[in-house]
Design an enzyme around this catalytic site. Structure first.
Site, PDB file in Angstrom:
ATOM      1  N   THR A  14       3.250  -1.618  -8.551  1.00 55.69           N
ATOM      2  CA  THR A  14       4.083  -2.785  -7.873  1.00 55.69           C
ATOM      3  C   THR A  14       4.815  -3.492  -8.899  1.00 55.69           C
ATOM      4  OG1 THR A  14       2.163  -2.923  -6.384  1.00 55.69           O
ATOM      5  CG2 THR A  14       3.635  -4.893  -6.355  1.00 55.69           C
ATOM      6  N   VAL A 117      -0.290 -15.968 -15.021  1.00 52.92           N
ATOM      7  CA  VAL A 117      -0.971 -17.011 -14.181  1.00 52.92           C
ATOM      8  C   VAL A 117       0.381 -17.506 -13.410  1.00 52.92           C
ATOM      9  CG1 VAL A 117      -1.816 -19.601 -14.279  1.00 52.92           C
ATOM     10  CG2 VAL A 117      -2.488 -17.878 -16.079  1.00 52.92           C
ATOM     11  N   GLY A 172      -0.294  -8.968   4.209  1.00 53.88           N
ATOM     12  CA  GLY A 172      -0.234  -8.590   2.885  1.00 53.88           C
ATOM     13  C   GLY A 172      -0.553  -9.665   1.636  1.00 53.88           C
ATOM     14  N   GLU A 175      -5.721  -8.423  -0.328  1.00 52.30           N
ATOM     15  CA  GLU A 175      -6.022  -7.076  -0.688  1.00 52.30           C
ATOM     16  C   GLU A 175      -7.217  -6.849   0.320  1.00 52.30           C
ATOM     17  OE1 GLU A 175      -5.524  -5.838  -3.964  1.00 52.30           O
ATOM     18  OE2 GLU A 175      -4.331  -7.094  -4.527  1.00 52.30           O
ATOM     19  N   ASP A 186     -10.844 -14.918  -9.515  1.00 52.90           N
ATOM     20  CA  ASP A 186      -9.555 -14.561 -10.007  1.00 52.90           C
ATOM     21  C   ASP A 186      -8.840 -15.803 -10.537  1.00 52.90           C
ATOM     22  OD1 ASP A 186      -6.760 -13.193  -9.690  1.00 52.90           O
ATOM     23  OD2 ASP A 186      -6.575 -15.116  -8.801  1.00 52.90           O
ATOM     24  N   LYS A 190      -7.837 -17.209 -14.403  1.00 54.17           N
ATOM     25  CA  LYS A 190      -6.360 -17.846 -14.759  1.00 54.17           C
ATOM     26  C   LYS A 190      -6.468 -19.237 -15.442  1.00 54.17           C
ATOM     27  CE  LYS A 190      -4.034 -15.526 -11.216  1.00 54.17           C
ATOM     28  NZ  LYS A 190      -3.894 -15.497  -9.506  1.00 54.17           N
ATOM     29  N   GLY A 287       3.450 -10.883  -6.158  1.00 55.86           N
ATOM     30  CA  GLY A 287       4.370 -10.133  -5.467  1.00 55.86           C
ATOM     31  C   GLY A 287       5.243  -9.722  -6.696  1.00 55.86           C
TER      32      GLY A 287
HETATM   33  N1  NAP Z   1       0.839  -7.182  -7.823  1.00 58.28           N
HETATM   34  C1  NAP Z   1       0.843  -8.438  -7.968  1.00 58.28           C
HETATM   35  O1  NAP Z   1       1.454  -9.278  -7.164  1.00 58.28           O
HETATM   36  C2  NAP Z   1       0.855  -9.090  -9.324  1.00 58.28           C
HETATM   37  C3  NAP Z   1       0.635 -10.481  -9.548  1.00 58.28           C
HETATM   38  C4  NAP Z   1       0.555 -11.215 -10.972  1.00 58.28           C
HETATM   39  C5  NAP Z   1      -0.044 -10.318 -11.818  1.00 58.28           C
HETATM   40  N2  NAP Z   1      -0.145  -8.985 -11.530  1.00 58.28           N
HETATM   41  C6  NAP Z   1      -1.035  -8.139 -12.585  1.00 58.28           C
HETATM   42  O2  NAP Z   1       0.144  -7.154 -13.231  1.00 58.28           O
HETATM   43  C7  NAP Z   1      -0.696  -5.844 -13.391  1.00 58.28           C
HETATM   44  C8  NAP Z   1      -0.168  -4.730 -12.540  1.00 58.28           C
HETATM   45  O3  NAP Z   1      -0.430  -4.841 -11.239  1.00 58.28           O
HETATM   46  P1  NAP Z   1       0.042  -4.082 -10.042  1.00 58.28           P
HETATM   47  O4  NAP Z   1      -0.178  -4.578  -8.805  1.00 58.28           O
HETATM   48  O5  NAP Z   1       1.454  -3.588 -10.534  1.00 58.28           O
HETATM   49  O6  NAP Z   1      -0.931  -2.721 -10.270  1.00 58.28           O
HETATM   50  P2  NAP Z   1      -0.660  -1.434  -9.571  1.00 58.28           P
HETATM   51  O7  NAP Z   1       0.143  -1.344  -8.655  1.00 58.28           O
HETATM   52  O8  NAP Z   1      -2.117  -0.815  -9.220  1.00 58.28           O
HETATM   53  O9  NAP Z   1      -0.076  -0.504 -10.908  1.00 58.28           O
HETATM   54  C9  NAP Z   1      -0.892  -0.136 -11.770  1.00 58.28           C
HETATM   55  C10 NAP Z   1      -0.012   1.176 -12.776  1.00 58.28           C
HETATM   56  O10 NAP Z   1      -0.740   1.333 -13.948  1.00 58.28           O
HETATM   57  C11 NAP Z   1      -1.133   2.752 -13.782  1.00 58.28           C
HETATM   58  N3  NAP Z   1      -2.357   2.948 -14.447  1.00 58.28           N
HETATM   59  C12 NAP Z   1      -3.510   2.820 -13.747  1.00 58.28           C
HETATM   60  N4  NAP Z   1      -4.453   3.182 -14.608  1.00 58.28           N
HETATM   61  C13 NAP Z   1      -3.834   3.773 -15.464  1.00 58.28           C
HETATM   62  C14 NAP Z   1      -4.332   4.677 -16.682  1.00 58.28           C
HETATM   63  N5  NAP Z   1      -5.688   4.770 -16.917  1.00 58.28           N
HETATM   64  N6  NAP Z   1      -3.352   5.057 -17.545  1.00 58.28           N
HETATM   65  C15 NAP Z   1      -2.338   4.959 -17.492  1.00 58.28           C
HETATM   66  N7  NAP Z   1      -1.684   4.308 -16.357  1.00 58.28           N
HETATM   67  C16 NAP Z   1      -2.625   3.719 -15.575  1.00 58.28           C
HETATM   68  C17 NAP Z   1      -0.990   3.111 -12.614  1.00 58.28           C
HETATM   69  O11 NAP Z   1      -0.517   4.592 -12.440  1.00 58.28           O
HETATM   70  P3  NAP Z   1      -0.096   5.303 -11.242  1.00 58.28           P
HETATM   71  O12 NAP Z   1       1.080   5.121 -10.915  1.00 58.28           O
HETATM   72  O13 NAP Z   1      -0.423   6.622 -11.618  1.00 58.28           O
HETATM   73  O14 NAP Z   1      -1.125   5.248 -10.136  1.00 58.28           O
HETATM   74  C18 NAP Z   1       0.208   2.272 -11.904  1.00 58.28           C
HETATM   75  O15 NAP Z   1       1.445   2.956 -12.268  1.00 58.28           O
HETATM   76  C19 NAP Z   1      -2.019  -6.232 -13.328  1.00 58.28           C
HETATM   77  O16 NAP Z   1      -2.616  -6.745 -14.420  1.00 58.28           O
HETATM   78  C20 NAP Z   1      -2.228  -7.337 -12.078  1.00 58.28           C
HETATM   79  O17 NAP Z   1      -3.037  -8.300 -12.260  1.00 58.28           O
HETATM   80  C21 NAP Z   1       0.211  -8.456 -10.291  1.00 58.28           C
END
Ligand code: NAP
Length: 407
Positions: A14, A117, A172, A175, A186, A190, A287
């Site tokens: 994402t 955060v 949305g 989760e 969570d 932070k 987001g």
């Molecule tokens: N989503 C939000 O709104 C949000 C907000 C604030 C902070 N964050 C933080 O941002 C970070 C990413 O979140 P996200 O929502 O983008 O997560 P996500 O959608 O689950 O994406 C994770 C990515 O990491 C890859 N990945 C997972 N395990 C792996 C491994 N062992 N080796 C290599 N690649 C691996 C996945 O690969 P594949 O593509 O192959 O599955 C995917 O591309 C997290 O730390 C989260 O806490 C997210």
């Protein structure tokens, strides 16, 4: 011709995808701000890319995998190889901060984590840099948008916790497995990060005591509304005599509190110190694009050569038994002597009552009271005793009240 900056992207989910697109779209602005032309030198996913090769071919690593391993291993390897790192990973920083900051210091490279955060709200930069030399007294935050949405929904519609959670999932904002959001974990991660920066001391996730919102009932909110109070899941990191405390808990706020009007999935953080009185920032806490914009701001800061201070600082004691006021909700048999018995238990435990509302409901009565501040251990000792009283008809419910007045 400006120097290229080769960015190794770990994770393209994402946030990683949004960052990839944003970087392409804003490359000209990044170049103008930093003097470097950014390019993605490699992307690592579960079935794409090789970490060692990406590391060798990058000037900077952006970690957007999430979770502890292998993110920790990759971030440490990058720092030890002298490559600056940007991460959005709150669990990593909250649980392995000491190790990561030590590695960054030893290698003389930057570790930035603005997106870990409050998403798009630039709170890390403000606390670490803008206010880095101010002695901060307290940071209070609504740092979990899911729970703020659920509490807002319960307040505005009278929905139960379960119905409000279902609505959050439908839209949305929550989760499929919302456990870490609704139980406060969570937000605790932070707050560990913010407390570390605010007080220049080592703070681990385990130092943060936290409670969630799963036990909140609509009638708690309705009663509190009559008293002009609003319910929030707050993280509070504050300086107290002898140390600091870092906690997350649902609590009632007076209407003048700067965080009282924050509704829906927004995040907001209030920072307090004598030198600044109070500063409140709010905005979207999650987001893809919002989080990616915070990641990009860190990338630009690194490329532009802005260096934050990672002060090893001091080692302050983490305090747990603080004074708090509580809202106490009791369902009791409607018979003489009940109020006197409860008052006796409270008084014996050193607690005094600020206000009481009593309502009859047939053969039962509902007592809602707010206590004056007292050590939490005394309050919970009294609560244990009250739970044993034979006229109690349901388990007592207690929620903290923040009584401070803000102008
Ligand atoms: N989503 C939000 O709104 C949000 C907000 C604030 C902070 N964050 C933080 O941002 C970070 C990413 O979140 P996200 O929502 O983008 O997560 P996500 O959608 O689950 O994406 C994770 C990515 O990491 C890859 N990945 C997972 N395990 C792996 C491994 N062992 N080796 C290599 N690649 C691996 C996945 O690969 P594949 O593509 O192959 O599955 C995917 O591309 C997290 O730390 C989260 O806490 C997210």
């Amino acid at each position: 011709m400006p120097e290229p900056a080769r960015i190794g992207l770990l994770g393209r989910g994402t946030v990683g995808s949004a960052f990839h697109d944003l970087l392409a779209e804003r490359a000209g602005a990044v170049e103008a701000a930093s003097g470097h032309r950014p390019e993605i030198s490699g992307v690592l996913r579960r079935d794409q890319g090789d970490f060692e090769r990406i590391l060798a071919g990058s000037d900077l690593i952006v970690e957007l995998i999430g979770g502890l391993e292998p993110a920790r291993e990759y971030v440490l390897a990058a720092l030890r190889a002298g490559k600056p790192v940007v991460t959005a990973n709150k669990q990593l920083v909250a649980q392995h901060g000491d190790e990561l900051f030590a590695a960054a210091r030893e290698a003389g490279v930057q570790l930035r984590f603005e997106a870990s955060v409050a998403g798009a709200v630039p709170v890390i930069r403000v606390v670490q840099e803008s206010l880095g030399t101010i002695e901060l007294e307290r940071i209070s935050g609504i740092v979990n948008g899911t729970t703020n949405f659920i509490l807002s929904e319960m307040t505005s519609t009278g929905a139960s916790y379960g119905d409000a959670l279902a609505r959050a999932q439908e839209l949305g904002y929550a989760e499929a497995d919302p456990t870490d959001d609704v139980n406060g974990a969570d937000a605790a991660a932070k707050m560990a990060i913010l407390a570390r920066l605010a007080f220049h001391t080592s703070v681990h996730l385990d130092d943060v005591s936290y409670e969630g919102i799963t036990e909140i009932r609509p009638d708690d909110i309705a009663y509190a509304r009559e008293l002009g109070l609003s319910l929030k899941l707050l993280g509070i990191a504050e300086r107290r005599e002898g140390g600091i405390s870092v906690r997350v808990f649902p609590c009632f706020l007076l209407s003048g509190h700067p965080l009282a009007p924050i509704e829906g999935s927004f995040n907001a953080i209030t920072v307090e110190a004598p030198a600044i009185t109070e500063i409140t920032m709010s905005g979207p806490g999650a987001g893809g694009i919002e989080t990616a914009s915070a990641v990009l701001s860190d990338v630009v800061s690194i490329l532009a050569g802005e260096a934050p201070v990672h002060s090893p600082g001091r080692s302050l004691e983490i305090l747990h038994d603080l004074d708090s006021s509580f809202y106490l909700h009791l369902e009791v048999a409607d018979r003489p002597g009940v109020l006197a018995s409860i008052a006796e238990v409270l008084g014996r435990n050193g607690l005094s009552v600020r206000s009481v509302v009593q309502r009859g409901t047939g053969s039962e009565a509902r007592l809602v009271m707010v206590t004056h501040p007292a050590p939490e251990s005394d309050f919970y000792a009294a609560l244990d005793e009250i739970s044993e009283l034979d006229f109690l008809r349901a388990a007592p419910r207690a929620i903290r009240v923040i009584e401070e007045e803000y102008r």
